[in-house]
Design an enzyme around this catalytic site. Structure first.
Site: not given
Ligand code: AMP
Length: 191
Positions: A14, A89, A128, A134, A146
């Site tokens: 994404k 989400r 990654r 991260r 996740r």
């Molecule tokens: P991402 O960068 O999208 O993979 O998000 C990293 C982490 O941020 C996720 O594993 C969640 O803990 C949190 N996170 C990101 N977006 C959301 C969302 N829309 N709702 C809840 N948690 C989120």
């Protein structure tokens, strides 16, 4: 306005595809993951609260994320559209987003859902983790958590948009360019 959701499990590409899409279509990228990491870097109260969940691979509570996206939308008056990445989400987030966009008279036009096998996701995320900095990318247990959160809470969000005939599935494996072309074809068909 032309509003899109780029959907898919962690590691489905994404972030990479969002960069290319915003350049081509001139829309504003809103990634809740990026916004949350920025809150953590600035050590805000929201960031410190969110970190507790992110470190375990769990979703941050809906009200935190919805409040954050609502301010981000308000701070970007006059843009051509938004590309939502990593949001919504949960079904509650999807309903909240629809309400926020209703106020702007600018509904979601399309959800593009990237499809990638679970083994490929884990492989990509571990790789990654070698460079992303991260912490949630370096530990296989967190990565699997996740993906489980995605399966249990997030996958249903596609059903929410499917009832409005807004979902298009795009193959998320292959070259970055081929995947990008697959996404653009679906967007251009809706524009
Ligand atoms: P991402 O960068 O999208 O993979 O998000 C990293 C982490 O941020 C996720 O594993 C969640 O803990 C949190 N996170 C990101 N977006 C959301 C969302 N829309 N709702 C809840 N948690 C989120």
């Amino acid at each position: 306005m032309f509003n899109l959701i780029l959907f898919g499990p962690p590691g489905s590409g994404k972030g990479t595809q969002s960069e290319k899409l915003i350049n081509k279509y001139g829309i504003k990228h809103l990634s809740t993951g990026d916004l949350l990491r920025s809150e953590i870097t600035h050590q805000t109260a929201l960031g410190l609260e969110a970190k507790k969940f992110m470190d375990k691979g769990q979703l941050v509570p809906d009200e935190v994320v919805i409040g954050m996206i609502s301010s981000a939308i308000d701070q970007n008056e006059g843009v051509k559209g938004f590309l939502f990445d990593g949001f919504p989400r949960t079904s509650a987030q999807a309903e909240a987003l629809d309400k926020l966009l209703e106020l702007k008279n600018a509904p979601i036009a399309l959800m593009l859902a990237l499809e990638v096998s679970e083994e490929e996701l884990v492989k990509r995320l571990m790789k990654r983790g070698e460079t992303s900095g991260r912490s949630d990318d370096t530990n296989e247990t967190i990565i699997r958590a996740r993906i489980t959160e995605y399966r249990n809470k997030t996958a249903a969000v596609a059903d929410y948009y499917r009832q409005f005939d807004k979902v298009k599935i795009v193959k998320g494996e292959g070259s970055i360019e081929d995947i990008f072309n697959g996404l653009c074809n679906e967007i251009d068909a809706r524009l």
